[in-house]
Scaffold this motif. Sequence first.
Motif, PDB file in Angstrom:
ATOM      1  N   TYR A 224       0.835  -1.200   0.000  1.00  0.00           N
ATOM      2  CA  TYR A 224       0.000   0.000   0.000  1.00  0.00           C
ATOM      3  C   TYR A 224       0.872   1.253   0.000  1.00  0.00           C
ATOM      4  N   ARG A 227       2.695   1.648  -3.386  1.00  0.00           N
ATOM      5  CA  ARG A 227       1.781   2.075  -4.450  1.00  0.00           C
ATOM      6  C   ARG A 227       1.333   3.529  -4.286  1.00  0.00           C
ATOM      7  N   ASN A 228       1.545   4.092  -3.106  1.00  0.00           N
ATOM      8  CA  ASN A 228       1.224   5.495  -2.874  1.00  0.00           C
ATOM      9  C   ASN A 228       2.440   6.399  -3.044  1.00  0.00           C
ATOM     10  N   GLY A 282      -7.824   6.356  -0.615  1.00  0.00           N
ATOM     11  CA  GLY A 282      -7.276   6.733  -1.916  1.00  0.00           C
ATOM     12  C   GLY A 282      -8.150   7.690  -2.692  1.00  0.00           C
ATOM     13  N   THR A 285      -4.877  12.186  -2.628  1.00  0.00           N
ATOM     14  CA  THR A 285      -3.501  11.870  -2.256  1.00  0.00           C
ATOM     15  C   THR A 285      -3.119  12.585  -0.968  1.00  0.00           C
ATOM     16  N   TYR A 288       3.027  13.010   2.716  1.00  0.00           N
ATOM     17  CA  TYR A 288       3.734  11.960   3.441  1.00  0.00           C
ATOM     18  C   TYR A 288       3.529  12.054   4.954  1.00  0.00           C
ATOM     19  N   LEU A 291       0.094  10.999   5.838  1.00  0.00           N
ATOM     20  CA  LEU A 291      -0.048   9.550   5.685  1.00  0.00           C
ATOM     21  C   LEU A 291       0.501   8.828   6.913  1.00  0.00           C
ATOM     22  N   GLY A 354      -6.041   1.481  -2.446  1.00  0.00           N
ATOM     23  CA  GLY A 354      -6.987   1.999  -1.471  1.00  0.00           C
ATOM     24  C   GLY A 354      -7.952   0.954  -0.950  1.00  0.00           C
TER      25      GLY A 354
END
Length: 437
Positions: A224, A227-228, A282, A285, A288, A291, A354
């Motif tokens: 995950y 992929r982000n 998802g 966006t 960082y 997240l 997501g």
Amino acid sequence: MFSPLVTFPALYIATLLMLAGSGLFTTYIGLRLTEQGVGDFWVGGLMAAYYLGLVFGGKLGHRLIANVGHIRSYVACAGGATVTVLVHVLTDHLGVWLVMRFVMGIMMMNQYMVIESWLNEQSENHQRGKVFAGYMIAVDMGLVVGQGLLAVHPALDYKPLILVAICFASCLIPIAMTRRVHPAKLIAAPLDLKFFWQRVPQSLVTIFAAGLMVGAFYGLAPVYASRNGLDTAQSSLFVGICIVAGFCSQWPLGWLSDRFDRCKLIRGNAVLLCLAAIPMWGLYTLPYHLLLATGFLTGMLLFTLYPLAVAFANDHVESERRVELSAMLLTTYGVGACIGPLLSGALMNQFGPGMFYILVSVYAVILVLWVQPRFVTGEHRLDEAPLHHVAMPDTVSPMAATLDPRVDEVPEALMVDAPPSIGPSTDSPPDEKTKGQ
């Protein structure tokens, strides 16, 4: 004053090294396959194979320990785990990797059982809480150290595998050098699915859902993150932050669990988890730092479902059946952890990364609907409930229940020729007709 860190250094160091290798290995596999363009279903399948190995290892481990003893079985399985890792250096064939992950699960479960049964027999009843706390710290620190190793060496070549092999080989040293008395041999705890489904259905469903989520997390959270748009070091930091969050939330949750209705806490936890996972779907966006913050919040809620459900179940099961209860809960958890990565991997492969957190929200909604105080009859709630909450790591064997301070004595079903200081329980299990929680 009793200090488990001083009394059991060899066992705790072995645990830390073992989990450091396991944590690094799991994250490395997810990131390595993602970099090579392998579908998420395969990544989930490899994690499912590992948990299936843990389930089978619970049965095989008792036989191996009974036949050759604790140290020999630990050495054999640590050596087998090291060989299993090095096979990954020799071949990239996914079929071989799948088999190796299954074998790794069997090896790891045996190692858990050796360390946990050893800690249990060498600690007295009044020491179990501290001993188990020290063990849990070693488990979580090992997982975090594993993520740190990958952050320090982010290249996804064969070198991280060498680090994993070093960790697995190194955990042999403290066990081989310890001068502690060997514990007695073990036999498997019985499982009575019908009894526990009648007695603690809400706990079993919560444990199963926790297995679905946590099993998928360890295998697919690195995917995950990758992929982000996160690189290897950032992905390992993301996973490490989530694990640390779960560790940090255990003791505050325990304080709440001892003072409030545990059924309501599980339901409230599920509500918050469902909402906290929404930003991770998802739909947009996330930066960082945001997240990481959201991952920390979801980790706090995700990793506390298991210990809450265990505490809730113990409130409704007599002490002489609590080791059997632990075996039942961990088997249920293992089945969920086998299914979770497969389902998440398939849906992530089809609809994007997501879906990982969308599924987390779906599982949380199921818990909100299933775990409701009005369904708790209280008919079998123990007089002394709520029992003291004990923080529980999800990477343990059924033998961990013997370290639980809520278990006054080690049941006879788990101990053969036990020393007098740990006398087996002579109470027979209740045979009354049971109903729901």
